[in-house]
Design a protein around this motif. Structure first.
Motif, PDB file in Angstrom:
ATOM      1  N   LEU A 196      -5.057  72.093  72.809  1.00  0.00           N
ATOM      2  CA  LEU A 196      -5.445  70.960  73.648  1.00  0.00           C
ATOM      3  C   LEU A 196      -4.263  70.070  73.990  1.00  0.00           C
ATOM      4  O   LEU A 196      -4.317  69.308  74.953  1.00  0.00           O
ATOM      5  N   SER A 197      -3.193  70.176  73.199  1.00  0.00           N
ATOM      6  CA  SER A 197      -1.988  69.396  73.472  1.00  0.00           C
ATOM      7  C   SER A 197      -0.991  70.148  74.346  1.00  0.00           C
ATOM      8  O   SER A 197       0.086  69.628  74.637  1.00  0.00           O
ATOM      9  N   GLY A 198      -1.338  71.376  74.744  1.00  0.00           N
ATOM     10  CA  GLY A 198      -0.451  72.155  75.590  1.00  0.00           C
ATOM     11  C   GLY A 198       0.641  72.886  74.847  1.00  0.00           C
ATOM     12  O   GLY A 198       1.591  73.394  75.462  1.00  0.00           O
ATOM     13  N   ASP A 199       0.529  72.976  73.525  1.00  0.00           N
ATOM     14  CA  ASP A 199       1.501  73.720  72.725  1.00  0.00           C
ATOM     15  C   ASP A 199       0.974  75.147  72.573  1.00  0.00           C
ATOM     16  O   ASP A 199       0.368  75.505  71.577  1.00  0.00           O
ATOM     17  N   TRP A 200       1.238  75.974  73.575  1.00  0.00           N
ATOM     18  CA  TRP A 200       0.637  77.308  73.610  1.00  0.00           C
ATOM     19  C   TRP A 200       1.187  78.207  72.509  1.00  0.00           C
ATOM     20  O   TRP A 200       0.439  78.987  71.913  1.00  0.00           O
ATOM     21  N   ALA A 201       2.471  78.124  72.222  1.00  0.00           N
ATOM     22  CA  ALA A 201       3.054  78.928  71.151  1.00  0.00           C
ATOM     23  C   ALA A 201       2.449  78.535  69.803  1.00  0.00           C
ATOM     24  O   ALA A 201       2.130  79.391  68.968  1.00  0.00           O
ATOM     25  N   GLY A 202       2.291  77.226  69.599  1.00  0.00           N
ATOM     26  CA  GLY A 202       1.678  76.754  68.367  1.00  0.00           C
ATOM     27  C   GLY A 202       0.234  77.207  68.240  1.00  0.00           C
ATOM     28  O   GLY A 202      -0.224  77.563  67.154  1.00  0.00           O
ATOM     29  N   GLY A 236     -28.782  69.405  40.021  1.00  0.00           N
ATOM     30  CA  GLY A 236     -29.245  68.764  41.244  1.00  0.00           C
ATOM     31  C   GLY A 236     -28.225  67.840  41.875  1.00  0.00           C
ATOM     32  O   GLY A 236     -28.496  67.231  42.911  1.00  0.00           O
ATOM     33  N   GLY A 237     -27.043  67.727  41.252  1.00  0.00           N
ATOM     34  CA  GLY A 237     -26.007  66.837  41.763  1.00  0.00           C
ATOM     35  C   GLY A 237     -25.367  67.361  43.034  1.00  0.00           C
ATOM     36  O   GLY A 237     -25.421  68.554  43.352  1.00  0.00           O
ATOM     37  N   LEU A 238     -24.723  66.443  43.758  1.00  0.00           N
ATOM     38  CA  LEU A 238     -24.166  66.723  45.079  1.00  0.00           C
ATOM     39  C   LEU A 238     -22.646  66.766  45.017  1.00  0.00           C
ATOM     40  O   LEU A 238     -22.015  65.845  44.513  1.00  0.00           O
ATOM     41  N   LEU A 239     -22.063  67.848  45.533  1.00  0.00           N
ATOM     42  CA  LEU A 239     -20.616  67.987  45.668  1.00  0.00           C
ATOM     43  C   LEU A 239     -20.260  67.869  47.137  1.00  0.00           C
ATOM     44  O   LEU A 239     -20.738  68.636  47.968  1.00  0.00           O
ATOM     45  N   SER A 240     -19.420  66.880  47.476  1.00  0.00           N
ATOM     46  CA  SER A 240     -19.051  66.609  48.868  1.00  0.00           C
ATOM     47  C   SER A 240     -17.567  66.897  49.054  1.00  0.00           C
ATOM     48  O   SER A 240     -16.721  66.287  48.395  1.00  0.00           O
ATOM     49  N   LEU A 241     -17.255  67.840  49.952  1.00  0.00           N
ATOM     50  CA  LEU A 241     -15.880  68.250  50.218  1.00  0.00           C
ATOM     51  C   LEU A 241     -15.517  67.954  51.666  1.00  0.00           C
ATOM     52  O   LEU A 241     -16.317  68.221  52.571  1.00  0.00           O
ATOM     53  N   LEU A 242     -14.326  67.439  51.883  1.00  0.00           N
ATOM     54  CA  LEU A 242     -13.780  67.295  53.226  1.00  0.00           C
ATOM     55  C   LEU A 242     -12.499  68.102  53.273  1.00  0.00           C
ATOM     56  O   LEU A 242     -11.562  67.836  52.521  1.00  0.00           O
ATOM     57  N   VAL A 243     -12.458  69.122  54.169  1.00  0.00           N
ATOM     58  CA  VAL A 243     -11.340  70.057  54.220  1.00  0.00           C
ATOM     59  C   VAL A 243     -10.879  70.227  55.657  1.00  0.00           C
ATOM     60  O   VAL A 243     -11.605  69.940  56.609  1.00  0.00           O
ATOM     61  N   ARG A 244      -9.655  70.731  55.818  1.00  0.00           N
ATOM     62  CA  ARG A 244      -9.168  71.101  57.149  1.00  0.00           C
ATOM     63  C   ARG A 244      -9.819  72.417  57.542  1.00  0.00           C
ATOM     64  O   ARG A 244      -9.900  73.347  56.751  1.00  0.00           O
ATOM     65  N   ASN A 245     -10.273  72.501  58.769  1.00  0.00           N
ATOM     66  CA  ASN A 245     -11.022  73.650  59.261  1.00  0.00           C
ATOM     67  C   ASN A 245     -10.082  74.797  59.630  1.00  0.00           C
ATOM     68  O   ASN A 245      -9.422  74.781  60.666  1.00  0.00           O
ATOM     69  N   GLY A 246     -10.042  75.820  58.789  1.00  0.00           N
ATOM     70  CA  GLY A 246      -9.163  76.950  59.031  1.00  0.00           C
ATOM     71  C   GLY A 246      -9.577  77.823  60.188  1.00  0.00           C
ATOM     72  O   GLY A 246      -8.781  78.638  60.670  1.00  0.00           O
ATOM     73  N   ASP A 247     -10.815  77.679  60.656  1.00  0.00           N
ATOM     74  CA  ASP A 247     -11.286  78.462  61.797  1.00  0.00           C
ATOM     75  C   ASP A 247     -10.969  77.796  63.126  1.00  0.00           C
ATOM     76  O   ASP A 247     -11.312  78.335  64.182  1.00  0.00           O
ATOM     77  N   ALA A 248     -10.336  76.620  63.099  1.00  0.00           N
ATOM     78  CA  ALA A 248     -10.078  75.889  64.342  1.00  0.00           C
ATOM     79  C   ALA A 248      -8.666  75.324  64.398  1.00  0.00           C
ATOM     80  O   ALA A 248      -8.410  74.365  65.114  1.00  0.00           O
ATOM     81  N   LEU A 249      -7.730  75.944  63.687  1.00  0.00           N
ATOM     82  CA  LEU A 249      -6.376  75.405  63.649  1.00  0.00           C
ATOM     83  C   LEU A 249      -5.680  75.463  65.006  1.00  0.00           C
ATOM     84  O   LEU A 249      -4.733  74.713  65.255  1.00  0.00           O
ATOM     85  N   ALA A 250      -6.141  76.348  65.882  1.00  0.00           N
ATOM     86  CA  ALA A 250      -5.485  76.451  67.192  1.00  0.00           C
ATOM     87  C   ALA A 250      -5.933  75.363  68.157  1.00  0.00           C
ATOM     88  O   ALA A 250      -5.314  75.197  69.219  1.00  0.00           O
ATOM     89  N   MET A 251      -6.979  74.606  67.817  1.00  0.00           N
ATOM     90  CA  MET A 251      -7.527  73.641  68.766  1.00  0.00           C
ATOM     91  C   MET A 251      -6.549  72.515  69.086  1.00  0.00           C
ATOM     92  O   MET A 251      -6.311  72.201  70.260  1.00  0.00           O
ATOM     93  N   ARG A 252      -5.969  71.889  68.080  1.00  0.00           N
ATOM     94  CA  ARG A 252      -5.094  70.741  68.342  1.00  0.00           C
ATOM     95  C   ARG A 252      -3.870  71.140  69.160  1.00  0.00           C
ATOM     96  O   ARG A 252      -3.600  70.505  70.195  1.00  0.00           O
ATOM     97  N   PRO A 253      -3.109  72.170  68.750  1.00  0.00           N
ATOM     98  CA  PRO A 253      -1.965  72.540  69.596  1.00  0.00           C
ATOM     99  C   PRO A 253      -2.386  73.018  70.974  1.00  0.00           C
ATOM    100  O   PRO A 253      -1.710  72.741  71.975  1.00  0.00           O
TER     101      PRO A 253
END
Length: 233
Positions: free
Chosen positions: A137-143, A118-135
């Motif tokens: 939104l920053s205008g780094d189209w190649a990235g 019944g214990g809780l495992l809490s994970l915080l990870v980088r979202n591999g389905d949204a890696l294109a969002m930061r570049p």
């Protein structure tokens, strides 16, 4: 993310129960100290000596009662079986660690073994389905284009990391006996904010918007980070 974690704890355990918490990769101890202040018995595991020193300094400044509730162990998280017996903890945190682990499955399996039923495992990870969002939104189209077909990335500190996809981690959690119970997005609207930016006016409204987006589709799916909560069967 602290609000999300508290929501899961309150929904799973009786009010007032003092939980046994393991924080793997605790960093400078922000979450560990917060939970110790809330009355829980917390063990923090950290490999980096500088982080451990910062955590000890912060802990030393706390009242004696809180200091007695927190223990710090030096380790990298893959040796939990050396330090602790299976089923020793009600809550296991692993936040911001998996992105630096090339093969996460053995680590995750070891963490699941640390959980009581019944214990809780809490994970915080980088979202591999949204890696294109930061570049993007920053205008780094190649990235942005290159990010669609990879789970590798370089963070703002210049360190290479590895992102996780929700579907893959869902299957992994089921396989280690701690199936996914809930998931949230973290940093939906604020991921492109500059490092060291001043705290904006209306911070509570900003946090409310982030919290709402982090639990609402389709917004949570494009968050920079994912917060996954599994429950040990």
């Amino acid at each position: 993310m602290a609000r999300q974690l508290d929501e899961q704890i309150v929904g799973r355990f009786p009010v007032g129960q003092r939980l046994r918490v393991l924080d793997v990769g605790m960093g400078q101890g922000t979450q560990a100290l917060r939970l110790a202040r809330a009355g829980h018995q917390v063990t923090g595991v950290e490999q980096d000596a500088t982080m451990i020193a910062a955590a000890r300094e912060a802990l030393f400044a706390e009242p004696e009662g809180i200091r007695e509730r927190m223990r710090i162990v030096q380790g990298d998280g893959r040796d939990t079986g050396v330090h602790f017996l299976p089923g020793s903890f009600d809550v296991v945190l692993c936040h911001g660690v998996l992105m630096y682990v090339a093969e996460p499955d053995p680590l995750l399996a070891g963490l699941a073994r640390m959980l009581a039923p019944g214990g809780l495992l809490s994970l915080l990870v980088r979202n591999g389905d949204a890696l294109a969002m930061r570049p993007g939104l920053s205008g780094d189209w190649a990235g942005a284009l290159s990010a669609f077909d990879t789970t590798a990335y370089r963070n703002r500190l210049g360190l290479d990391g590895r992102a996780d996809r929700l579907g893959t981690l869902t299957a992994t959690l089921a396989g280690i006996g701690a199936p996914l119970h809930a998931w949230y997005g973290v940093r939906v609207f604020t991921d492109t904010a500059a490092d060291g930016a001043e705290i904006p006016a209306g911070l509570e409204t900003l946090l409310a918007a982030e919290e709402r987006a982090g639990r609402t589709d389709p917004y949570r799916g494009v968050a920079a980070l994912l917060h996954l909560c599994g429950v040990r069967g």
